[in-house]
Design a protein around this motif. Structure first.
Motif, PDB file in Angstrom:
ATOM      1  N   PRO A 169       2.497   6.867  12.073  1.00  0.00           N
ATOM      2  CA  PRO A 169       3.767   7.776  11.793  1.00  0.00           C
ATOM      3  C   PRO A 169       3.815   7.496  10.141  1.00  0.00           C
ATOM      4  CG  PRO A 169       4.238   5.840  13.145  1.00  0.00           C
ATOM      5  CD  PRO A 169       2.812   5.929  13.054  1.00  0.00           C
ATOM      6  N   GLU A 170       4.888   8.565   9.396  1.00  0.00           N
ATOM      7  CA  GLU A 170       4.847   8.292   8.199  1.00  0.00           C
ATOM      8  C   GLU A 170       5.801   7.080   7.956  1.00  0.00           C
ATOM      9  OE1 GLU A 170       6.966  12.157   7.593  1.00  0.00           O
ATOM     10  OE2 GLU A 170       5.105  13.015   6.802  1.00  0.00           O
ATOM     11  N   LYS A 171       6.674   6.534   9.035  1.00  0.00           N
ATOM     12  CA  LYS A 171       7.325   5.389   8.519  1.00  0.00           C
ATOM     13  C   LYS A 171       6.757   4.292   8.679  1.00  0.00           C
ATOM     14  CE  LYS A 171      11.153   4.482  10.927  1.00  0.00           C
ATOM     15  NZ  LYS A 171      12.155   4.599  12.051  1.00  0.00           N
ATOM     16  N   ALA A 172       5.483   4.236   9.390  1.00  0.00           N
ATOM     17  CA  ALA A 172       4.489   3.120   9.323  1.00  0.00           C
ATOM     18  C   ALA A 172       3.782   3.122   8.037  1.00  0.00           C
ATOM     19  CB  ALA A 172       3.683   3.150  10.555  1.00  0.00           C
ATOM     20  N   LEU A 173       3.471   4.242   7.602  1.00  0.00           N
ATOM     21  CA  LEU A 173       2.748   4.211   6.196  1.00  0.00           C
ATOM     22  C   LEU A 173       3.637   3.742   5.064  1.00  0.00           C
ATOM     23  CD1 LEU A 173       0.986   7.632   6.710  1.00  0.00           C
ATOM     24  CD2 LEU A 173      -0.207   5.339   6.492  1.00  0.00           C
ATOM     25  N   VAL A 174       4.838   4.081   5.169  1.00  0.00           N
ATOM     26  CA  VAL A 174       5.683   3.580   4.134  1.00  0.00           C
ATOM     27  C   VAL A 174       5.655   2.143   4.033  1.00  0.00           C
ATOM     28  CG1 VAL A 174       8.118   3.519   3.412  1.00  0.00           C
ATOM     29  CG2 VAL A 174       6.923   5.872   3.937  1.00  0.00           C
ATOM     30  N   ALA A 175       5.949   1.619   5.339  1.00  0.00           N
ATOM     31  CA  ALA A 175       6.192  -0.001   5.557  1.00  0.00           C
ATOM     32  C   ALA A 175       4.896  -0.525   5.030  1.00  0.00           C
ATOM     33  CB  ALA A 175       6.354  -0.311   6.833  1.00  0.00           C
ATOM     34  N   GLU A 176       3.598   0.171   5.066  1.00  0.00           N
ATOM     35  CA  GLU A 176       2.512  -0.729   4.807  1.00  0.00           C
ATOM     36  C   GLU A 176       2.217  -0.466   3.426  1.00  0.00           C
ATOM     37  OE1 GLU A 176      -0.644  -2.111   6.575  1.00  0.00           O
ATOM     38  OE2 GLU A 176       1.536  -2.745   7.179  1.00  0.00           O
ATOM     39  N   ILE A 177       2.845   0.625   2.723  1.00  0.00           N
ATOM     40  CA  ILE A 177       2.552   0.751   1.221  1.00  0.00           C
ATOM     41  C   ILE A 177       3.583  -0.166   0.477  1.00  0.00           C
ATOM     42  CG2 ILE A 177       3.373   2.279  -0.825  1.00  0.00           C
ATOM     43  CD1 ILE A 177       2.288   4.632   0.974  1.00  0.00           C
ATOM     44  N   LEU A 178       4.796  -0.439   0.873  1.00  0.00           N
ATOM     45  CA  LEU A 178       5.674  -1.349   0.484  1.00  0.00           C
ATOM     46  C   LEU A 178       5.152  -2.838   0.621  1.00  0.00           C
ATOM     47  CD1 LEU A 178       8.286  -1.677  -0.923  1.00  0.00           C
ATOM     48  CD2 LEU A 178       9.672  -1.944   1.118  1.00  0.00           C
ATOM     49  N   ARG A 179       4.525  -3.013   1.708  1.00  0.00           N
ATOM     50  CA  ARG A 179       3.714  -4.422   1.900  1.00  0.00           C
ATOM     51  C   ARG A 179       2.751  -4.680   1.091  1.00  0.00           C
ATOM     52  NH1 ARG A 179       0.497  -7.243   5.085  1.00  0.00           N
ATOM     53  NH2 ARG A 179      -0.401  -5.370   6.285  1.00  0.00           N
ATOM     54  N   GLU A 180       1.963  -3.586   0.556  1.00  0.00           N
ATOM     55  CA  GLU A 180       0.859  -3.883  -0.497  1.00  0.00           C
ATOM     56  C   GLU A 180       1.492  -4.325  -1.617  1.00  0.00           C
ATOM     57  OE1 GLU A 180      -2.933  -0.910  -1.241  1.00  0.00           O
ATOM     58  OE2 GLU A 180      -0.988  -0.150  -1.826  1.00  0.00           O
ATOM     59  N   LYS A 181       2.611  -3.567  -2.036  1.00  0.00           N
ATOM     60  CA  LYS A 181       3.120  -3.904  -3.269  1.00  0.00           C
ATOM     61  C   LYS A 181       3.610  -5.175  -3.536  1.00  0.00           C
ATOM     62  CE  LYS A 181       2.174   0.182  -4.065  1.00  0.00           C
ATOM     63  NZ  LYS A 181       0.651   0.571  -4.322  1.00  0.00           N
ATOM     64  N   LEU A 182       4.202  -5.826  -2.449  1.00  0.00           N
ATOM     65  CA  LEU A 182       4.631  -7.213  -2.299  1.00  0.00           C
ATOM     66  C   LEU A 182       3.374  -8.026  -2.458  1.00  0.00           C
ATOM     67  CD1 LEU A 182       7.044  -6.790   0.845  1.00  0.00           C
ATOM     68  CD2 LEU A 182       7.621  -7.448  -1.485  1.00  0.00           C
ATOM     69  N   LEU A 183       2.385  -7.772  -1.894  1.00  0.00           N
ATOM     70  CA  LEU A 183       0.884  -8.542  -1.992  1.00  0.00           C
ATOM     71  C   LEU A 183       0.375  -8.753  -3.428  1.00  0.00           C
ATOM     72  CD1 LEU A 183      -0.710  -7.580   1.368  1.00  0.00           C
ATOM     73  CD2 LEU A 183      -0.168 -10.018   0.788  1.00  0.00           C
ATOM     74  N   LEU A 184       0.643  -7.598  -4.056  1.00  0.00           N
ATOM     75  CA  LEU A 184       0.125  -7.141  -5.234  1.00  0.00           C
ATOM     76  C   LEU A 184       1.046  -8.154  -6.319  1.00  0.00           C
ATOM     77  CD1 LEU A 184      -1.178  -3.730  -5.328  1.00  0.00           C
ATOM     78  CD2 LEU A 184      -2.331  -5.706  -5.301  1.00  0.00           C
ATOM     79  N   HIS A 185       1.998  -8.054  -6.169  1.00  0.00           N
ATOM     80  CA  HIS A 185       3.163  -8.408  -7.124  1.00  0.00           C
ATOM     81  C   HIS A 185       3.346 -10.051  -6.946  1.00  0.00           C
ATOM     82  CE1 HIS A 185       4.535  -5.125  -9.642  1.00  0.00           C
ATOM     83  NE2 HIS A 185       4.282  -4.606  -8.801  1.00  0.00           N
ATOM     84  N   LEU A 186       3.576 -10.518  -5.652  1.00  0.00           N
ATOM     85  CA  LEU A 186       3.833 -11.821  -5.320  1.00  0.00           C
ATOM     86  C   LEU A 186       2.898 -12.928  -5.169  1.00  0.00           C
ATOM     87  CD1 LEU A 186       6.816 -10.903  -3.024  1.00  0.00           C
ATOM     88  CD2 LEU A 186       7.169 -11.836  -5.019  1.00  0.00           C
ATOM     89  N   ARG A 187       2.874 -14.117  -5.438  1.00  0.00           N
ATOM     90  CA  ARG A 187       1.797 -15.032  -5.384  1.00  0.00           C
ATOM     91  C   ARG A 187       2.162 -16.010  -4.310  1.00  0.00           C
ATOM     92  NH1 ARG A 187       2.365 -18.471 -10.928  1.00  0.00           N
ATOM     93  NH2 ARG A 187       4.502 -18.236 -10.281  1.00  0.00           N
ATOM     94  N   ASP A 188       0.992 -16.884  -4.417  1.00  0.00           N
ATOM     95  CA  ASP A 188       0.871 -17.969  -3.327  1.00  0.00           C
ATOM     96  C   ASP A 188       1.114 -17.597  -1.849  1.00  0.00           C
ATOM     97  OD1 ASP A 188       0.439 -19.775  -5.257  1.00  0.00           O
ATOM     98  OD2 ASP A 188       2.489 -19.901  -5.719  1.00  0.00           O
ATOM     99  N   GLU A 189       2.058 -18.334  -1.018  1.00  0.00           N
ATOM    100  CA  GLU A 189       2.115 -17.903   0.430  1.00  0.00           C
ATOM    101  C   GLU A 189       3.471 -16.838   0.698  1.00  0.00           C
ATOM    102  OE1 GLU A 189       1.430 -18.213   4.540  1.00  0.00           O
ATOM    103  OE2 GLU A 189       0.327 -18.843   2.552  1.00  0.00           O
ATOM    104  N   ILE A 190       4.221 -16.526  -0.626  1.00  0.00           N
ATOM    105  CA  ILE A 190       5.507 -15.810  -0.189  1.00  0.00           C
ATOM    106  C   ILE A 190       5.038 -14.436   0.324  1.00  0.00           C
ATOM    107  CG2 ILE A 190       7.224 -14.618  -1.606  1.00  0.00           C
ATOM    108  CD1 ILE A 190       7.080 -17.138  -3.349  1.00  0.00           C
ATOM    109  N   PRO A 191       3.994 -13.695  -0.335  1.00  0.00           N
ATOM    110  CA  PRO A 191       3.933 -12.196   0.206  1.00  0.00           C
ATOM    111  C   PRO A 191       3.378 -12.292   1.815  1.00  0.00           C
ATOM    112  CG  PRO A 191       1.990 -12.838  -1.207  1.00  0.00           C
ATOM    113  CD  PRO A 191       3.209 -13.882  -1.379  1.00  0.00           C
ATOM    114  N   HIS A 192       2.598 -13.632   1.993  1.00  0.00           N
ATOM    115  CA  HIS A 192       2.204 -13.492   3.526  1.00  0.00           C
ATOM    116  C   HIS A 192       3.381 -13.794   4.439  1.00  0.00           C
ATOM    117  CE1 HIS A 192      -2.003 -13.159   2.400  1.00  0.00           C
ATOM    118  NE2 HIS A 192      -2.064 -13.878   1.347  1.00  0.00           N
ATOM    119  N   GLY A 193       4.434 -14.222   3.983  1.00  0.00           N
ATOM    120  CA  GLY A 193       5.471 -14.544   4.892  1.00  0.00           C
ATOM    121  C   GLY A 193       6.706 -13.447   4.617  1.00  0.00           C
ATOM    122  N   THR A 194       6.193 -12.216   4.466  1.00  0.00           N
ATOM    123  CA  THR A 194       7.059 -11.102   4.496  1.00  0.00           C
ATOM    124  C   THR A 194       6.548 -10.142   5.466  1.00  0.00           C
ATOM    125  OG1 THR A 194       5.603  -9.888   2.748  1.00  0.00           O
ATOM    126  CG2 THR A 194       7.508 -11.533   1.794  1.00  0.00           C
ATOM    127  N   ALA A 195       7.564  -9.479   6.102  1.00  0.00           N
ATOM    128  CA  ALA A 195       7.530  -8.297   6.852  1.00  0.00           C
ATOM    129  C   ALA A 195       8.205  -7.009   6.552  1.00  0.00           C
ATOM    130  CB  ALA A 195       7.800  -8.648   8.312  1.00  0.00           C
TER     131      ALA A 195
END
Length: 303
Positions: A189-215
């Protein structure tokens, strides 16, 4: 008039983290279905990509990279991969062109040896080969494992070998109705795609373990028409992290980091939604949520 006979084939894409499963899925489907970063464990859940070519509908299940779990989330990711292998028509396992097999890779190869579904091996990233003889050596090595019906090669980066791969897996299609509309490229669903896009940006911008600890969860997704300016989608998102110190790093000095992440996510969301987006993000702390079954259930991770 005689009705055309249709076929469908369900395929699991499996392999180690960063082997290129999500990139290959996007290449095969022709749309960005799965997020892609250079960081391991980018894919956390099963992502479905759909391609319909004439009478045949291909349904690809992108799975989390196989690894030794360190958290309950990791254990659920491992189970997701195992469940996909058990329920598809064929399994496509991706490999790097170089390097010894990891322990989780070896375990998965042994699992495929006793699996019901036939397995194919794909040597991905052929654009990184140093010399042609290296591909022949890797192909021979994978054939000697005695598990794979075919050993193919491809490059998700430039598309080389993708048509041959589609032809190979198409041979496992069985006569059946198409389970998704012929113009669909995912069932997310579109909501799930939006959540994944935002999580991708978190992974790209943040370092170390921080982005892996985000939902990321989408709390509100509301379409409306702004007077004189066309469609507008209001989206409210919660970003969960594991520690209070991580919250400060996600927000950044003066909110700069969160603003950059949200801005990139908003532009990509506008592109695939075809509408202007009003994206509001809040960062909240859920202590050690990756090891909390109750929180994992609430955040939508299957047990």
């Amino acid at each position: 008039m005689q009705q055309e006979i249709t076929k469908s084939v369900f395929l699991a894409l499996v392999g180690r983290p960063n082997v290129g499963k999500s990139s290959l899925l996007n290449r095969l489907v022709g749309e960005k279905v799965a997020i892609v970063t250079a960081k391991p464990q980018t894919t956390r859940t099963r992502i479905t990509g759909i391609l319909t070519r004439g009478a045949v509908q291909y349904v690809f299940l992108d799975t989390p990279g196989i690894h030794r779990p360190r958290t309950r989330l990791g254990e659920r990711m491992k189970k997701t991969t195992a469940d996909c292998v058990a329920e598809v028509d064929a399994v496509v396992m991706l490999f790097e062109p170089y390097g010894a097999l990891t322990e989780p890779e070896q375990a998965l190869v042994e699992q495929l040896r006793g699996a019901r579904a036939p397995a194919l091996a794909v040597i991905n990233k052929t654009d990184t080969l140093r010399q042609p003889a290296d591909l022949a050596a890797r192909t021979a090595f994978l054939r000697e494992l005695g598990v794979f019906r075919q050993v193919l090669s491809a490059s998700a980066a430039n598309g080389t070998g993708c048509e041959a791969l589609l032809q190979a897996v198409g041979g496992y299609a069985a006569e059946s109705p198409h389970y998704f509309p012929d113009d669909a490229y995912t069932d997310l669903p579109e909501k799930a795609l939006v959540a994944e896009i935002l999580r991708e940006k978190l992974l790209l911008h943040l370092r170390d373990e921080i982005p892996h600890g985000t939902a990321v969860t989408v709390e509100r997704f509301c379409e409306r028409t702004a007077q004189g300016r066309g469609p507008l989608v209001d989206i409210d998102v919660n970003i969960y992290c594991e520690k209070k110190s991580h919250k400060g790093m996600i927000i950044g000095k003066g909110g700069a980091m969160l603003k950059a992440i949200a801005s990139e996510a908003r532009m990509e969301c506008e592109s695939f939604l075809g509408a202007r987006v009003n994206l509001q993000c809040w960062v909240k702390v859920k202590d050690d949520w990756r090891d909390n079954d109750f929180l994992l259930n609430n955040l939508g991770f299957q047990k």
